[in-house]
Design an enzyme around this catalytic site. Structure first.
Site, PDB file in Angstrom:
ATOM      1  N   CYS A   1      39.315  42.237  41.783  1.00  0.00           N
ATOM      2  CA  CYS A   1      38.323  41.193  41.606  1.00  0.00           C
ATOM      3  C   CYS A   1      37.491  41.061  42.869  1.00  0.00           C
ATOM      4  O   CYS A   1      37.640  41.808  43.829  1.00  0.00           O
ATOM      5  CB  CYS A   1      39.013  39.859  41.303  1.00  0.00           C
ATOM      6  SG  CYS A   1      40.208  39.939  39.951  1.00  0.00           S
TER       7      CYS A   1
ATOM      8  N   GLY B   1      43.261  41.508  43.985  1.00  0.00           N
ATOM      9  CA  GLY B   1      44.336  42.455  44.225  1.00  0.00           C
ATOM     10  C   GLY B   1      45.378  42.432  43.130  1.00  0.00           C
ATOM     11  O   GLY B   1      45.134  41.933  42.021  1.00  0.00           O
ATOM     12  N   GLU B   2      46.542  42.978  43.453  1.00  0.00           N
ATOM     13  CA  GLU B   2      47.651  43.036  42.515  1.00  0.00           C
ATOM     14  C   GLU B   2      48.958  42.742  43.244  1.00  0.00           C
ATOM     15  O   GLU B   2      49.169  43.217  44.368  1.00  0.00           O
ATOM     16  CB  GLU B   2      47.762  44.428  41.870  1.00  0.00           C
ATOM     17  CG  GLU B   2      46.522  44.897  41.129  1.00  0.00           C
ATOM     18  CD  GLU B   2      46.266  44.162  39.829  1.00  0.00           C
ATOM     19  OE1 GLU B   2      47.157  43.392  39.394  1.00  0.00           O
ATOM     20  OE2 GLU B   2      45.179  44.343  39.250  1.00  0.00           O
TER      21      GLU B   2
ATOM     22  N   SER C   1      45.832  56.701  44.192  1.00  0.00           N
ATOM     23  CA  SER C   1      45.311  57.620  45.200  1.00  0.00           C
ATOM     24  C   SER C   1      46.446  58.093  46.100  1.00  0.00           C
ATOM     25  O   SER C   1      47.448  57.399  46.276  1.00  0.00           O
ATOM     26  CB  SER C   1      44.236  56.900  46.031  1.00  0.00           C
ATOM     27  OG  SER C   1      43.961  57.587  47.227  1.00  0.00           O
TER      28      SER C   1
END
Length: 642
Positions: free
Chosen positions: A2, A76-77, A377
């Protein structure tokens, strides 16, 4: 993933301004946006959402706690949020859950345990702002290794913060005065390290820290000292003093697989399509291999290729993908494809940023977003496990320096400088310059700073600049090689690699995750004996052994090409006119940001073909392009949310 923005203090038309700021961050969160205001306190919070977990309105932000005291915006997470819910439930502190988003979990943890304990309990990547309506304090926090950005400062009398600078530059009272010291650091490193930003009025919150702003702080236009909830320095020192011990190499590989597999599995949490980038190198290959081990269906993988063999790794990635059985997508780009990215870089990266691999990074993000919303990644392995070739070159020079008696270092440095001054440009001249640098460096960190610097004396390039202190001025008791790795982990990794990935991905509304820098993996790497990182002159030794369990050695053992572009040739060819206009002598002198002499000297030498000054010139060019872009935006020629 976000974007967040907020303002606390006197601000006319607060809601309108914050909503405009949210529009400038729309690329970070195209799915929904929200606004919340504490009118009596003069505070407004804005949020744009890229929905990943709990796609329902129960995940919307800003989010008010069940008790009504706290309000949170999160970018974020939180990968372990289900575990946190279980802990809260066991303690009798769980609210009546409204949904299954990690935002709601983190908010409940803040309410139950307070900021420090909640942050320490969380595993994830995040930048957060927490408003305490009762105490009237605003807490800002950033994840441990700096995956998510957070800027903060003052615009007039209002405290403002956001995920990107472009959300703040049109806030009334914003001070656009350039931080010339930060620009000097950009010339040295090709990135601006935290806590600095291109503007004097704004700072980046350091990774692993949080700060709490009171009304008194706000009234005095003061950002208080940040508190550390996790420190890479402390973990490195602790790991060096408490090394792991293994009976066999196989046990060490098992231990790495356990901690890394846990991180990868946790980061596969998603309610939307997920994939991974695959270059065919060590780091991305092991991430994809572990993802595939946790997934019954084929993992989506993405590679970008170049027709120029010197820069192409797509064929290797394809071979790894075929072995692992992934659903592989590759895109071969032409020079025209890559060059078309260049005009938009200044806006995409928000402040001057000059890692030229930003170009292929932007292209691969764009391709991946056509198929998935989340991509893992392989970044971080080099910093944690000694993978960069420059570590070995720098170690060689430092060893030569240490072999010199202290009384001979000054004469040797003088000899090296004299020889370098007499010799024509070339390999031997560079070797004598390195010798002089090593002999005169006050300590190992100073030498490594010079070793990785582009412009060696950037204060002589940026008009009116004084170079501010950075992590390279910090004393270290670690061995030379491990100190280099730590310096990169706290500066190059968050301020270059992760910035490059975050901005390019978010520009196309793609969430990226980096399991190799899960803090538990970092802590494990710090405790590894050095010979598990580097053995027989080869970095990332243990990671390689783990990969060989999943992928045949012959598919991945080859010299690393990096993720580059033929920038030197482009600046002599298709980008020459664009660059020449940005480096026009009259323009440089009238703007008063760069001293024209040294810039034009390198430009002429580069055009002659005698030297490759492309990395040095790219930093100047990206700054000049950024100055153009910001002038256009402020004059209204380019919309803020373009």
């Amino acid at each position: 993933m976000c974007g967040i923005v907020g303002a606390w203090g006197p601000l006319p038309e607060r809601q309108s301004i914050i909503r405009q700021s949210c529009r400038s961050l729309r690329h970070r969160g195209p799915d929904s946006d929200g606004y919340w205001e504490d009118e009596s306190a003069g505070l407004g919070l804005g949020h744009v959402r890229l929905a990943i977990l709990d796609l329902s309105p129960a995940g919307y932000q800003p989010m008010v706690s069940a008790c009504g005291r706290y309000v949170l915006v999160l970018n974020g997470e939180i990968y372990n949020h289900l575990d946190l819910r279980e802990q809260l439930l066991a303690q009798g502190k769980a609210p009546a859950w409204r949904g299954h988003s990690d935002t709601e979990t983190l908010l409940a943890a803040f309410a139950a345990w307070g900021p420090q304990a909640a942050l320490q309990a969380s595993v994830g990547m995040f930048a957060v702002a927490l408003w305490d309506r009762q105490e009237r304090t605003l807490s800002l926090a950033r994840d441990r290794l700096g995956e998510k950005p957070l800027y903060a400062g003052f615009a007039g009398k209002a405290l403002v913060f956001a995920s990107e600078l472009k959300a703040l530059t049109r806030v009334p009272g914003f001070d656009h005065e350039l931080d010339r010291g930060a620009l000097a650091l950009l010339m040295r490193h090709n990135y601006i390290p935290a806590p600095y930003s291109v503007y004097q009025s704004m700072r980046k919150l350091l990774p692993g820290t949080w700060l709490q702003v009171s009304e008194a702080d706000r009234d005095q236009r003061r950002l208080p000292q940040a508190q550390v909830y996790w420190s890479a320095y402390e973990e490195a020192a602790r790991g060096h003093a408490d090394r792991l011990s293994f009976a066999t190499d196989g046990q060490a590989v098992d231990a790495l697989e356990a901690v890394l597999s846990t991180a990868v599995k946790g980061q596969m949490m998603s309610d939307v399509p997920l994939g991974a980038f695959l270059s065919g190198g060590i780091d991305s290959s092991i991430v994809v291999a572990l993802m595939q081990a946790h997934n019954e269906q084929a993992v989506n993988t993405f590679s970008i290729g170049f027709h120029e063999k010197a820069f192409n790794e797509a064929e290797h990635a394809k071979a790894v993908a075929q072995h692992l059985g992934t659903r592989h997508t590759e895109l071969y780009v032409t020079p025209d494809d890559a060059l078309a990215v260049v005009p938009g870089l200044a806006d995409l990266y928000d402040e001057p940023f000059a890692d030229a691999s930003q170009i292929p990074t932007a292209l691969v993000m764009r391709m991946a977003r056509q198929h998935v919303t989340v991509a893992l990644s392989g970044d971080g392995g080099d910093e944690l496990l000694g993978g960069y070739s420059r570590y070995f070159r720098a170690q060689d020079w430092w060893s030569k320096r240490e072999a010199l008696p202290a009384g001979l270092r000054s004469p040797v440095a003088m000899l090296g400088r004299a020889a370098a001054g007499l010799l024509p440009q070339g390999h031997r001249k560079d070797r004598f310059s390195r010798l002089a640098q090593a002999a005169t460096a006050a300590n190992a960190s100073e030498f490594y700073r010079q070793f990785v610097s582009y412009w060696k004396d950037p204060a002589q390039l940026v008009v009116g600049a004084q170079v501010p202190p950075t992590v390279f001025d910090r004393e270290s008791k670690l061995p030379f090689f491990e100190n280099m790795m730590l310096l990169d982990a706290v500066s190059y990794l968050p301020d270059d690699i992760l910035v490059k990935v975050d901005r390019a991905a978010m520009a196309v509304s793609l969430e990226t995750r980096v399991p190799l820098i899960d803090h538990r993996v970092f802590e494990f790497a710090q405790r590894l004996p050095f010979n598990y990182k580097v053995r027989n002159g080869q970095g990332k030794w243990l990671l390689r052994q783990l990969l060989y369990r999943h992928v045949p050695q012959e598919l991945v053992d080859r010299p690393k090409k990096g993720f580059g572009v033929p920038l030197a040739a482009w600046l002599r060819g298709p980008l020459k006119d664009w660059a020449a206009a940005l480096l026009d002598e009259s323009r440089l002198r009238s703007e008063g940001v760069f001293h024209a002499g040294p810039v034009l000297q390198k430009w002429r030498e580069h055009q002659s073909g005698r030297r490759d000054w492309s990395p040095h010139l790219w930093g100047v060019l990206m700054t000049q392009a950024w100055l153009d872009q910001t002038r256009s935006a402020r004059s209204g020629l380019v919309p803020e949310d373009a």
